[in-house]
Design an enzyme around this catalytic site. Sequence first.
Site, PDB file in Angstrom:
ATOM      1  N   SER A   1      50.380  52.705  38.691  1.00 27.77           N
ATOM      2  CA  SER A   1      50.448  51.652  37.674  1.00 27.77           C
ATOM      3  C   SER A   1      49.157  51.710  36.863  1.00 27.77           C
ATOM      4  CB  SER A   1      50.646  50.273  38.315  1.00 27.77           C
ATOM      5  OG  SER A   1      49.679  50.037  39.315  1.00 27.77           O
TER       6      SER A   1
ATOM      7  N   HIS B   1      46.423  52.145  41.247  1.00 27.18           N
ATOM      8  CA  HIS B   1      46.461  51.292  40.052  1.00 27.18           C
ATOM      9  C   HIS B   1      45.206  51.628  39.258  1.00 27.18           C
ATOM     10  CE1 HIS B   1      47.201  47.526  37.786  1.00 27.18           C
ATOM     11  NE2 HIS B   1      45.893  47.336  37.844  1.00 27.18           N
TER      12      HIS B   1
ATOM     13  N   ASP C   1      38.102  34.411  37.419  1.00 26.29           N
ATOM     14  CA  ASP C   1      36.714  33.958  37.386  1.00 26.29           C
ATOM     15  C   ASP C   1      36.608  32.872  36.339  1.00 26.29           C
ATOM     16  OD1 ASP C   1      35.508  35.469  39.414  1.00 26.29           O
ATOM     17  OD2 ASP C   1      35.682  37.247  38.149  1.00 26.29           O
TER      18      ASP C   1
ATOM     19  N   PHE D   1      29.734  46.652  35.420  1.00 26.01           N
ATOM     20  CA  PHE D   1      31.000  46.177  36.018  1.00 26.01           C
ATOM     21  C   PHE D   1      30.845  45.999  37.529  1.00 26.01           C
ATOM     22  CE2 PHE D   1      33.971  48.456  32.777  1.00 26.01           C
ATOM     23  CZ  PHE D   1      33.955  47.338  31.971  1.00 26.01           C
TER      24      PHE D   1
ATOM     25  N   ARG E   1      43.012  34.159  41.352  1.00 30.38           N
ATOM     26  CA  ARG E   1      42.255  32.933  41.083  1.00 30.38           C
ATOM     27  C   ARG E   1      41.566  33.063  39.733  1.00 30.38           C
ATOM     28  NH1 ARG E   1      36.926  32.084  44.340  1.00 30.38           N
ATOM     29  NH2 ARG E   1      36.267  33.652  42.837  1.00 30.38           N
TER      30      ARG E   1
ATOM     31  N   GLU F   1      46.541  49.610  34.130  1.00 34.16           N
ATOM     32  CA  GLU F   1      46.142  48.277  33.656  1.00 34.16           C
ATOM     33  C   GLU F   1      45.499  48.344  32.266  1.00 34.16           C
ATOM     34  OE1 GLU F   1      44.064  45.697  36.535  1.00 34.16           O
ATOM     35  OE2 GLU F   1      42.556  45.375  34.987  1.00 34.16           O
TER      36      GLU F   1
HETATM   37  P1  FAD Z   1      41.050  34.548  45.854  1.00 30.68           P
HETATM   38  O1  FAD Z   1      41.817  35.505  46.659  1.00 30.68           O
HETATM   39  O2  FAD Z   1      41.565  33.175  45.739  1.00 30.68           O
HETATM   40  O3  FAD Z   1      39.564  34.434  46.392  1.00 30.68           O
HETATM   41  C1  FAD Z   1      38.678  35.526  46.394  1.00 30.68           C
HETATM   42  C2  FAD Z   1      37.677  35.320  47.526  1.00 30.68           C
HETATM   43  O4  FAD Z   1      36.963  34.089  47.340  1.00 30.68           O
HETATM   44  C3  FAD Z   1      38.344  35.227  48.873  1.00 30.68           C
HETATM   45  O5  FAD Z   1      38.582  36.518  49.382  1.00 30.68           O
HETATM   46  C4  FAD Z   1      37.338  34.426  49.621  1.00 30.68           C
HETATM   47  O6  FAD Z   1      36.292  35.245  50.098  1.00 30.68           O
HETATM   48  C5  FAD Z   1      36.803  33.451  48.591  1.00 30.68           C
HETATM   49  N1  FAD Z   1      37.555  32.179  48.601  1.00 30.68           N
HETATM   50  C6  FAD Z   1      38.815  31.953  48.114  1.00 30.68           C
HETATM   51  N2  FAD Z   1      39.166  30.657  48.293  1.00 30.68           N
HETATM   52  C7  FAD Z   1      38.113  30.064  48.869  1.00 30.68           C
HETATM   53  C8  FAD Z   1      37.867  28.732  49.332  1.00 30.68           C
HETATM   54  N3  FAD Z   1      38.772  27.759  49.180  1.00 30.68           N
HETATM   55  N4  FAD Z   1      36.677  28.481  49.913  1.00 30.68           N
HETATM   56  C9  FAD Z   1      35.741  29.445  50.066  1.00 30.68           C
HETATM   57  N5  FAD Z   1      35.916  30.730  49.663  1.00 30.68           N
HETATM   58  C10 FAD Z   1      37.081  31.041  49.088  1.00 30.68           C
HETATM   59  N6  FAD Z   1      40.007  38.429  36.870  1.00 30.68           N
HETATM   60  C11 FAD Z   1      40.404  37.853  35.726  1.00 30.68           C
HETATM   61  O7  FAD Z   1      39.763  36.898  35.254  1.00 30.68           O
HETATM   62  N7  FAD Z   1      41.513  38.320  35.031  1.00 30.68           N
HETATM   63  C12 FAD Z   1      42.261  39.359  35.500  1.00 30.68           C
HETATM   64  O8  FAD Z   1      43.256  39.743  34.875  1.00 30.68           O
HETATM   65  C13 FAD Z   1      41.868  39.983  36.732  1.00 30.68           C
HETATM   66  N8  FAD Z   1      42.596  41.001  37.257  1.00 30.68           N
HETATM   67  C14 FAD Z   1      42.239  41.517  38.478  1.00 30.68           C
HETATM   68  C15 FAD Z   1      43.049  42.515  39.053  1.00 30.68           C
HETATM   69  C16 FAD Z   1      42.731  43.063  40.296  1.00 30.68           C
HETATM   70  C17 FAD Z   1      43.624  44.109  40.887  1.00 30.68           C
HETATM   71  C18 FAD Z   1      41.553  42.618  40.977  1.00 30.68           C
HETATM   72  C19 FAD Z   1      41.181  43.208  42.299  1.00 30.68           C
HETATM   73  C20 FAD Z   1      40.756  41.620  40.416  1.00 30.68           C
HETATM   74  C21 FAD Z   1      41.083  41.059  39.180  1.00 30.68           C
HETATM   75  N9  FAD Z   1      40.322  40.038  38.594  1.00 30.68           N
HETATM   76  C22 FAD Z   1      40.714  39.471  37.398  1.00 30.68           C
HETATM   77  C23 FAD Z   1      39.096  39.549  39.249  1.00 30.68           C
HETATM   78  C24 FAD Z   1      39.379  38.323  40.138  1.00 30.68           C
HETATM   79  O9  FAD Z   1      39.896  37.272  39.358  1.00 30.68           O
HETATM   80  C25 FAD Z   1      38.074  37.908  40.770  1.00 30.68           C
HETATM   81  O10 FAD Z   1      37.695  38.851  41.740  1.00 30.68           O
HETATM   82  C26 FAD Z   1      38.047  36.490  41.332  1.00 30.68           C
HETATM   83  O11 FAD Z   1      36.693  36.167  41.639  1.00 30.68           O
HETATM   84  C27 FAD Z   1      38.852  36.324  42.598  1.00 30.68           C
HETATM   85  O12 FAD Z   1      40.194  36.290  42.358  1.00 30.68           O
HETATM   86  P2  FAD Z   1      41.226  36.395  43.602  1.00 30.68           P
HETATM   87  O13 FAD Z   1      42.564  36.251  43.061  1.00 30.68           O
HETATM   88  O14 FAD Z   1      40.906  37.577  44.406  1.00 30.68           O
HETATM   89  O15 FAD Z   1      40.785  35.066  44.391  1.00 30.68           O
END
Ligand code: FAD
Length: 276
Positions: free
Chosen positions: A5, A256, A99, A206, A97, A7
């Site tokens: 895939s 990916h 950033d 990055f 989630r 991106e």
């Molecule tokens: P989560 O899985 O919710 O959390 C990440 C980590 O934070 C967890 O593993 C844990 O260590 C900690 N955590 C989570 N919840 C809690 C809690 N309640 N209390 C304490 N610690 C906690 N970012 C963007 O803005 N836009 C994008 O399109 C984007 N695409 C991405 C695609 C991929 C494949 C990847 C790997 C990352 C991408 N990101 C993107 C970056 C991502 O949004 C960031 O890494 C963000 O900080 C975490 O998102 P997540 O979904 O992994 O969060």
Amino acid sequence: MTRLSFEFFPPRESDGVLKLMNNVVPKLQESKPEFYSVTYGAGGSTREGTFETVASLRSTGFDAAPHLSIGADSEETTVELLQRYQNIGVRRIVALRGDVPSGLGRSLRSANAEALVRLIRKNFGDYFHIEVAAYPEVHPDATNPESDLDYFAAKIAAGADSAITQYFYTPYAYFDFRERCEKRGITAPVYVGIMPITTVDSIVRFSAKAGADVPRWMLKKLESIASDENAVREFGCEVCIRLCEDLMAAGVPGFHFYTLNRWGATRRIVDALRFD
Ligand code: FAD
């Protein structure tokens, strides 16, 4: 079959989507990706741009999945957007989630990706295939690797189907992550994120932000050839080719590519690999 895939990020210029569709997608399409994905800017800053890019890709017959982050959006906004995606036939979401943009405060981080996965399943049942993020080198916010894995396990338990990793250059990080997942009984496929290296500055920047490790030997080599753009690109491609080969030999389900809206380095890497 090794899944591929690619991106993109939503282009900023008014003719950016057209340029992407005309100049980049045809080159990447020759590698037969299963889908393209389009990132979502922190705080919903690219809500329309992401939608427009996904819609353009789909209208030309390509499978495209939006990234969607809940970092700074309300549940209503998120469900409304998901409905718009459902209306244009999207079946796959990369749920994150995200950033939080500076200035919005950390309190918005109380909603994490697990909450988004639950929200999607609650409102749309099994309609969407949900991909989530995985961090073999541990997310920068994690207090330790096992609590990080707790959050990953929670996303899968909430209904995510598969995951895509943050990029890394040390295959052992993935093998260790996979073993730790197996011990927890997590069987969802974890696809490997690959970041081609095009300039030294950008990969250093990055990686610091994403919590990705550029090994010392790579950094030293990159610094020594930094003024020669072609040498950097060539070395970067070689590293990624070897990384992919080692991972394929160990049975990873697919890759990916973070293409940064360019096709050259991604094609160079993919073309050098022998897929089953
Ligand atoms: P989560 O899985 O919710 O959390 C990440 C980590 O934070 C967890 O593993 C844990 O260590 C900690 N955590 C989570 N919840 C809690 C809690 N309640 N209390 C304490 N610690 C906690 N970012 C963007 O803005 N836009 C994008 O399109 C984007 N695409 C991405 C695609 C991929 C494949 C990847 C790997 C990352 C991408 N990101 C993107 C970056 C991502 O949004 C960031 O890494 C963000 O900080 C975490 O998102 P997540 O979904 O992994 O969060």
